[in-house]
Motif scaffolding. Structure first.
Motif, PDB file in Angstrom:
ATOM      1  N   VAL A   1       4.682  -7.680   2.640  1.00  0.00           N
ATOM      2  CA  VAL A   1       3.379  -7.842   2.015  1.00  0.00           C
ATOM      3  C   VAL A   1       3.505  -7.272   0.525  1.00  0.00           C
ATOM      4  O   VAL A   1       4.398  -6.234   0.657  1.00  0.00           O
ATOM      5  N   GLN A   2       2.872  -7.614  -0.167  1.00  0.00           N
ATOM      6  CA  GLN A   2       2.634  -7.167  -1.451  1.00  0.00           C
ATOM      7  C   GLN A   2       1.536  -6.584  -1.709  1.00  0.00           C
ATOM      8  O   GLN A   2       0.573  -7.144  -1.283  1.00  0.00           O
ATOM      9  N   LEU A   3       1.335  -5.487  -2.345  1.00  0.00           N
ATOM     10  CA  LEU A   3       0.083  -4.730  -2.578  1.00  0.00           C
ATOM     11  C   LEU A   3      -0.140  -4.358  -3.982  1.00  0.00           C
ATOM     12  O   LEU A   3       0.744  -4.131  -4.883  1.00  0.00           O
ATOM     13  N   ALA A  23      -3.765  -7.407  -0.811  1.00  0.00           N
ATOM     14  CA  ALA A  23      -2.483  -7.729  -0.079  1.00  0.00           C
ATOM     15  C   ALA A  23      -2.206  -9.068  -0.153  1.00  0.00           C
ATOM     16  O   ALA A  23      -3.181  -9.806   0.068  1.00  0.00           O
ATOM     17  N   TYR A  31      -1.014  -4.482  10.084  1.00  0.00           N
ATOM     18  CA  TYR A  31      -0.682  -3.459   9.279  1.00  0.00           C
ATOM     19  C   TYR A  31      -1.477  -2.424   9.322  1.00  0.00           C
ATOM     20  O   TYR A  31      -2.802  -2.381   9.239  1.00  0.00           O
ATOM     21  N   ALA A  96      -0.652   1.645   0.868  1.00  0.00           N
ATOM     22  CA  ALA A  96       0.569   1.410   1.484  1.00  0.00           C
ATOM     23  C   ALA A  96       0.241   0.880   2.810  1.00  0.00           C
ATOM     24  O   ALA A  96      -0.663   0.930   3.401  1.00  0.00           O
ATOM     25  N   SER A  98       1.887  -0.283   6.884  1.00  0.00           N
ATOM     26  CA  SER A  98       2.816   0.415   7.666  1.00  0.00           C
ATOM     27  C   SER A  98       2.597  -0.427   9.082  1.00  0.00           C
ATOM     28  O   SER A  98       1.737  -0.925   9.525  1.00  0.00           O
ATOM     29  N   TYR A 110       5.606   4.306   5.903  1.00  0.00           N
ATOM     30  CA  TYR A 110       5.164   3.185   5.260  1.00  0.00           C
ATOM     31  C   TYR A 110       6.222   2.511   4.419  1.00  0.00           C
ATOM     32  O   TYR A 110       6.701   3.120   3.590  1.00  0.00           O
ATOM     33  N   ALA A 111       6.228   0.910   4.708  1.00  0.00           N
ATOM     34  CA  ALA A 111       7.314   0.210   4.281  1.00  0.00           C
ATOM     35  C   ALA A 111       6.955  -0.229   2.779  1.00  0.00           C
ATOM     36  O   ALA A 111       7.946  -0.773   2.246  1.00  0.00           O
ATOM     37  N   TYR A 112       5.740  -0.663   2.756  1.00  0.00           N
ATOM     38  CA  TYR A 112       5.371  -1.410   1.676  1.00  0.00           C
ATOM     39  C   TYR A 112       4.280  -0.513   0.696  1.00  0.00           C
ATOM     40  O   TYR A 112       3.407   0.144   1.327  1.00  0.00           O
ATOM     41  N   TRP A 113       4.477  -0.475  -0.615  1.00  0.00           N
ATOM     42  CA  TRP A 113       3.524   0.375  -1.464  1.00  0.00           C
ATOM     43  C   TRP A 113       3.124  -0.668  -2.705  1.00  0.00           C
ATOM     44  O   TRP A 113       3.854  -1.487  -3.148  1.00  0.00           O
ATOM     45  N   GLN A 115       1.569  -0.500  -6.661  1.00  0.00           N
ATOM     46  CA  GLN A 115       2.155   0.239  -7.870  1.00  0.00           C
ATOM     47  C   GLN A 115       1.378   1.511  -8.383  1.00  0.00           C
ATOM     48  O   GLN A 115       1.814   2.151  -9.165  1.00  0.00           O
TER      49      GLN A 115
END
Length: 123
Positions: A1-3, A23, A31, A96, A98, A110-113, A115
């Motif tokens: 996933v991109q945030l 997202a 998530y 983020a 998770s 949390y795996a995705y962050w 900017q």
């Protein structure tokens, strides 16, 4: 996933802002979503998180009663409403995602962050 987080800016003490985090990708509702912040010279700090439905939320003591996390799974978006802002809330705010089971209160869960978006509160 991109945030992608947005909505930061300059606000006077006592004011409010609402941050959004959009997202992209599949299974957004799977998530746990969280918000963190990092002030200059300080470590990244947990602010708030919510489970897949938004029904279970957790807050840092420093923001409890002033900030509210919510999500709209239909829009793949999580929000952070920040009221009664203080100069010490000045920081870069990150959203983020998770996939851990249970709660996720630590940055390493949390795996995705996103900017980050800068919030500046003037006194």
């Amino acid at each position: 996933v991109q945030l992608q987080a947005f909505g930061g800016g300059l606000v006077q003490a006592g004011g409010y802002l609402r941050l959004s985090c959009a997202a992209s990708g599949r299974a957004f509702s799977s998530y746990i979503m969280g918000w963190f912040r990092q002030a200059p010279g300080k470590e990244r700090e947990f602010i708030a998180s919510c489970n897949w439905s938004g029904g279970n939320t957790y807050y840092a003591d420093s923001v409890k009663g002033r900030f509210t996390i919510s999500r709209d799974n239909a829009k793949n978006t999580v929000y952070l409403r920040m009221n009664s802002l203080k100069p010490e809330d000045t920081a870069v705010y990150y959203c983020a995602a998770s996939l851990v089971a249970g709660t996720a209160l630590q940055f390493y869960e949390y795996a995705y962050w996103g900017q980050g978006t800068l919030v500046t509160v003037s006194s």
